[in-house]
Design a protein around this motif. Structure first.
Motif, PDB file in Angstrom:
ATOM      1  N   UNK A 253       0.812  -1.222   0.000  1.00  0.00           N
ATOM      2  CA  UNK A 253       0.000   0.000   0.000  1.00  0.00           C
ATOM      3  C   UNK A 253       0.845   1.271   0.000  1.00  0.00           C
ATOM      4  N   UNK A 254       2.140   1.128   0.337  1.00  0.00           N
ATOM      5  CA  UNK A 254       3.012   2.293   0.414  1.00  0.00           C
ATOM      6  C   UNK A 254       4.181   2.147  -0.561  1.00  0.00           C
ATOM      7  N   UNK A 255       4.708   3.262  -1.056  1.00  0.00           N
ATOM      8  CA  UNK A 255       5.893   3.195  -1.925  1.00  0.00           C
ATOM      9  C   UNK A 255       7.094   2.675  -1.124  1.00  0.00           C
ATOM     10  N   UNK A 256       8.013   1.989  -1.823  1.00  0.00           N
ATOM     11  CA  UNK A 256       9.237   1.512  -1.192  1.00  0.00           C
ATOM     12  C   UNK A 256      10.412   1.738  -2.134  1.00  0.00           C
ATOM     13  N   UNK A 257      11.610   1.828  -1.556  1.00  0.00           N
ATOM     14  CA  UNK A 257      12.822   1.971  -2.353  1.00  0.00           C
ATOM     15  C   UNK A 257      13.893   1.024  -1.834  1.00  0.00           C
ATOM     16  N   UNK A 258      14.670   0.473  -2.760  1.00  0.00           N
ATOM     17  CA  UNK A 258      15.760  -0.428  -2.394  1.00  0.00           C
ATOM     18  C   UNK A 258      16.741  -0.550  -3.533  1.00  0.00           C
ATOM     19  N   UNK A 259      17.699  -1.445  -3.377  1.00  0.00           N
ATOM     20  CA  UNK A 259      18.643  -1.654  -4.471  1.00  0.00           C
ATOM     21  C   UNK A 259      19.226  -3.059  -4.409  1.00  0.00           C
ATOM     22  N   UNK A 260      19.800  -3.498  -5.518  1.00  0.00           N
ATOM     23  CA  UNK A 260      20.479  -4.774  -5.588  1.00  0.00           C
ATOM     24  C   UNK A 260      21.556  -4.702  -6.642  1.00  0.00           C
ATOM     25  N   UNK A 261      22.409  -5.722  -6.696  1.00  0.00           N
ATOM     26  CA  UNK A 261      23.469  -5.784  -7.695  1.00  0.00           C
ATOM     27  C   UNK A 261      23.259  -6.993  -8.581  1.00  0.00           C
ATOM     28  N   UNK A 262      23.548  -6.842  -9.863  1.00  0.00           N
ATOM     29  CA  UNK A 262      23.515  -7.976 -10.777  1.00  0.00           C
ATOM     30  C   UNK A 262      24.815  -8.009 -11.565  1.00  0.00           C
ATOM     31  N   UNK A 263      25.185  -9.213 -11.995  1.00  0.00           N
ATOM     32  CA  UNK A 263      26.440  -9.387 -12.716  1.00  0.00           C
ATOM     33  C   UNK A 263      26.187 -10.042 -14.068  1.00  0.00           C
ATOM     34  N   UNK A 264      26.992  -9.666 -15.045  1.00  0.00           N
ATOM     35  CA  UNK A 264      27.040 -10.374 -16.321  1.00  0.00           C
ATOM     36  C   UNK A 264      28.515 -10.693 -16.580  1.00  0.00           C
ATOM     37  N   UNK A 265      28.786 -11.371 -17.684  1.00  0.00           N
ATOM     38  CA  UNK A 265      30.179 -11.719 -17.987  1.00  0.00           C
ATOM     39  C   UNK A 265      31.047 -10.472 -18.165  1.00  0.00           C
ATOM     40  N   UNK A 266      30.429  -9.404 -18.642  1.00  0.00           N
ATOM     41  CA  UNK A 266      31.214  -8.225 -19.009  1.00  0.00           C
ATOM     42  C   UNK A 266      31.154  -7.065 -18.028  1.00  0.00           C
ATOM     43  N   UNK A 267      30.172  -7.080 -17.137  1.00  0.00           N
ATOM     44  CA  UNK A 267      30.030  -5.902 -16.279  1.00  0.00           C
ATOM     45  C   UNK A 267      29.250  -6.238 -15.021  1.00  0.00           C
ATOM     46  N   UNK A 268      29.130  -5.231 -14.186  1.00  0.00           N
ATOM     47  CA  UNK A 268      28.377  -5.341 -12.939  1.00  0.00           C
ATOM     48  C   UNK A 268      27.510  -4.098 -12.820  1.00  0.00           C
ATOM     49  N   UNK A 269      26.259  -4.273 -12.363  1.00  0.00           N
ATOM     50  CA  UNK A 269      25.300  -3.177 -12.360  1.00  0.00           C
ATOM     51  C   UNK A 269      24.659  -3.022 -10.984  1.00  0.00           C
ATOM     52  N   UNK A 270      24.408  -1.770 -10.612  1.00  0.00           N
ATOM     53  CA  UNK A 270      23.579  -1.455  -9.443  1.00  0.00           C
ATOM     54  C   UNK A 270      22.170  -1.159  -9.942  1.00  0.00           C
ATOM     55  N   UNK A 271      21.187  -1.788  -9.340  1.00  0.00           N
ATOM     56  CA  UNK A 271      19.790  -1.540  -9.710  1.00  0.00           C
ATOM     57  C   UNK A 271      19.091  -0.834  -8.558  1.00  0.00           C
ATOM     58  N   UNK A 272      18.562   0.359  -8.815  1.00  0.00           N
ATOM     59  CA  UNK A 272      17.817   1.115  -7.809  1.00  0.00           C
ATOM     60  C   UNK A 272      16.331   0.844  -8.030  1.00  0.00           C
ATOM     61  N   UNK A 273      15.688   0.289  -7.038  1.00  0.00           N
ATOM     62  CA  UNK A 273      14.303  -0.170  -7.170  1.00  0.00           C
ATOM     63  C   UNK A 273      13.350   0.821  -6.511  1.00  0.00           C
ATOM     64  N   UNK A 274      12.263   1.155  -7.216  1.00  0.00           N
ATOM     65  CA  UNK A 274      11.215   2.004  -6.647  1.00  0.00           C
ATOM     66  C   UNK A 274       9.863   1.374  -6.955  1.00  0.00           C
TER      67      UNK A 274
END
Length: 574
Positions: A253-274
């Motif tokens: 019922x309420x907005x939330x924010x978070x983050x996680x990391x994902x990896x591929x063979x070539x790079x690494x990414x930060x994902x900001x979740x809303x």
């Protein structure tokens, strides 16, 4: 049996005005001397003389066949289900529709491939097949959609609706290259992430509607359609994302924010979740930050040489206040870090205050804002001033107090770089002046303003030349705004380029982005104009006339003239 016309493809292209006799002769000579095993059509495309749709139409005329614009044609789903995807991909064939007499129209990239025709007849269980020529880019676009749909269908079949994995069984970092043994819901979420990274997306939008859930990707600043799946699966997809982002899966019922990391063979990414509650369920937006993205040199940002020289002059000052302005997504942070890269980092103490940290730069101190625990821009700045900094980068001016502390820091011997939301350079100064700040403090500290936008760059592989009247083009670019036309001055422009679309650019017609900008060094003349409360558009005219100052519109027109971007893109952005 195909009834081949007497005209060759090259002749047809010349007659249609798509190439000249000279270009055809050059291509034929090139074929003879350097590429005897290649067809003339392939060579003409490689030389950039035509695109693959031009070739497909000429091929159809040469063979007395019809041409089908497959990208804008409805395809019979039942016919498609008769041919496995790997066969469709290998032979580049697409069954399009069946007429009232039972004859199936088959789209073929290579209509001379008799093996492909026989294979299609076998899978369709009929010899009643008519051939239509389709372009390779059109085929690739349709095939990608089919492949994505298959990924979703397969994932949905494997989803176990009765249970959701517990947070204790998951790690915060997931690997996109190791999904073979995972469940359907995991595969579906990671298919969304994979597609986003493949398409160079900066944001993912997971949007519930009445019947289904649509996934869209922001690529080069524009949203494009991606995967779709049934609305019944929304809660499971959202729960999966919440778990790996360490959010509360019981709260919808309420907005939330978070983050996680994902990896591929070539790079690494930060994902900001809303997440955001909406009428049909929770909408999820994911911002993708590439941890290994390169900080560009100033020369590679798309700035004009005049603006580059102004920027270098500004950062040569030992202290003062430099502002980069523009709307959200204008590349302001990228410009700030490119400026930092120009400084002598080894001999300076540089501290940044950011939310979020988008780039990592060695030998500087970077602070991540965390408002939940009271670590705001304002509070952080007060403590940074006790850390003996030479240069301070403030990610964004969000309130009057942050602006006040930043200006005070610049007045006490620090070089302060920051960003603010404003439409142009002059409006940036006016806006800061109106934020309950002592104007004399602002004017004493301000070195200059960089205002910018990001525009998409036309794909060099498929962009198309157009010749138009100068007056018509300038009116299109400015939308008839007399103030803008007056700033342009005497400019001639007759040749422009338009987007087409091909496999290289994912059929968008654009590949990457560059900046259009205006850079103003603050001086006493501009100070006097601001103090007199003269409107921004009048100040622009005065600076243009008296100081030959260039603005966004001037940079935009130059990039249109050089074929870097299109008129439509300039209209969209400014």
């Amino acid at each position: 049996m195909l009834k081949v016309s007497k005209k060759l493809i090259g002749q047809i292209l010349v007659e249609k005005g798509l190439i000249s006799e000279e270009k055809l002769k050059y291509a034929l000579d090139f074929q003879k001397s350097k590429a005897p095993n290649k067809r003339i059509g392939e060579i003409l495309i490689e030389l950039g003389y035509i695109n693959d749709e031009d070739l497909a139409k000429a091929l159809a005329e040469s063979l007395n066949l019809q041409y089908t614009d497959i990208k804008n044609t409805d395809i019979d789903e039942t016919l498609l289900n008769n041919i496995p995807l790997e066969i469709i991909k290998h032979y580049k064939i697409l069954p399009i529709r069946k007429d009232q007499f039972g004859i199936i129209l088959l789209g073929m990239v290579n209509p001379l491939d008799t093996e492909a025709l026989n294979v299609a007849r076998e899978y369709l269980n009929t010899i009643n097949v008519d051939i239509s020529v389709i372009s390779n880019s059109g085929f690739e676009r349709i095939f990608n959609d089919l492949e994505n749909r298959q990924i979703v269908d397969q994932a949905l079949k494997e989803i176990k609706t009765e249970t959701i994995e517990s947070a204790e069984e998951l790690v915060k970092s997931i690997n996109l290259d190791q999904t073979e043994s995972q469940s359907g819901i995991v595969k579906l979420v990671e298919a969304i992430f994979k597609q986003a990274i493949t398409y160079r997306a900066t944001d993912i939008h997971i949007e519930p509607t009445r019947q289904n859930v649509k996934v869209r990707y922001r690529i080069d600043g524009v949203l494009y359609k991606g995967l779709e799946f049934p609305i019944e699966k929304l809660s499971e997809v959202v729960s999966r994302i919440k778990i790996i982002a360490q959010l509360n899966i019981t709260e919808s019922r309420l907005p939330q924010e978070g983050h996680l990391s994902i990896k591929t063979r070539n790079s690494e990414y930060d994902l900001r979740i809303s997440t955001l509650p909406s009428r049909y369920g929770e909408k999820v937006v994911v911002r993708i930050l590439d941890k290994k993205q390169t900080i560009l040199d100033i020369e590679k940002l798309g700035f004009t040489q005049e603006n580059i020289q102004k920027v270098k002059l500004m950062i040569s000052k030992p202290y003062g206040f430099i502002v980069v302005s523009g709307p959200t997504g204008a590349g302001k942070t990228t410009t700030l870090f490119s400026i930092l890269k120009e400084l002598d980092i080894e001999s300076k103490n540089i501290i940044t205050v950011e939310d979020p940290i988008e780039y990592e730069l060695e030998n500087i101190t970077q602070v991540q804002i965390n408002e939940k625990i009271g670590l705001t821009f304002e509070n952080c700045l007060k403590h940074i001033l006790r850390q003996d900094p030479d240069v301070i980068l403030v990610g964004e001016i969000r309130d009057e107090e942050t602006l006040r502390i930043s200006i005070q820091a610049s007045l006490t011997g620090h070089l302060v770089l920051t960003t603010i939301h404003a439409n142009d350079a002059i409006s940036t100064i006016i806006r800061m002046k109106e934020m309950n700040i002592n104007p004399e403090y602002l004017f004493s500290s301000l070195i200059g303003i960089i205002n910018q936008r990001l525009v998409r760059v036309l794909c060099n592989n498929c962009k198309k030349k157009k010749v138009k009247n100068t007056e018509e083009l300038l009116n299109l670019i400015t939308r008839g705004n007399n103030d803008e036309i007056e700033l342009i001055g005497n400019t001639s422009i007759e040749i422009v380029y338009e987007p087409v679309g091909c496999p290289i650019c994912n059929w968008t017609g654009y590949l990457g982005r560059t900046s259009i900008s205006e850079t103003i060094i603050f001086n006493n003349s501009l100070k006097d104009l601001i103090i007199q409360n003269i409107p921004a558009y009048r100040i622009k005219k005065i600076l243009s006339k008296e100081q030959n100052q260039k603005f966004l519109i001037n940079d935009a027109i130059q990039k249109v003239k050089l074929g870097i971007t299109s008129i439509e893109e300039i209209q969209r952005v400014i």
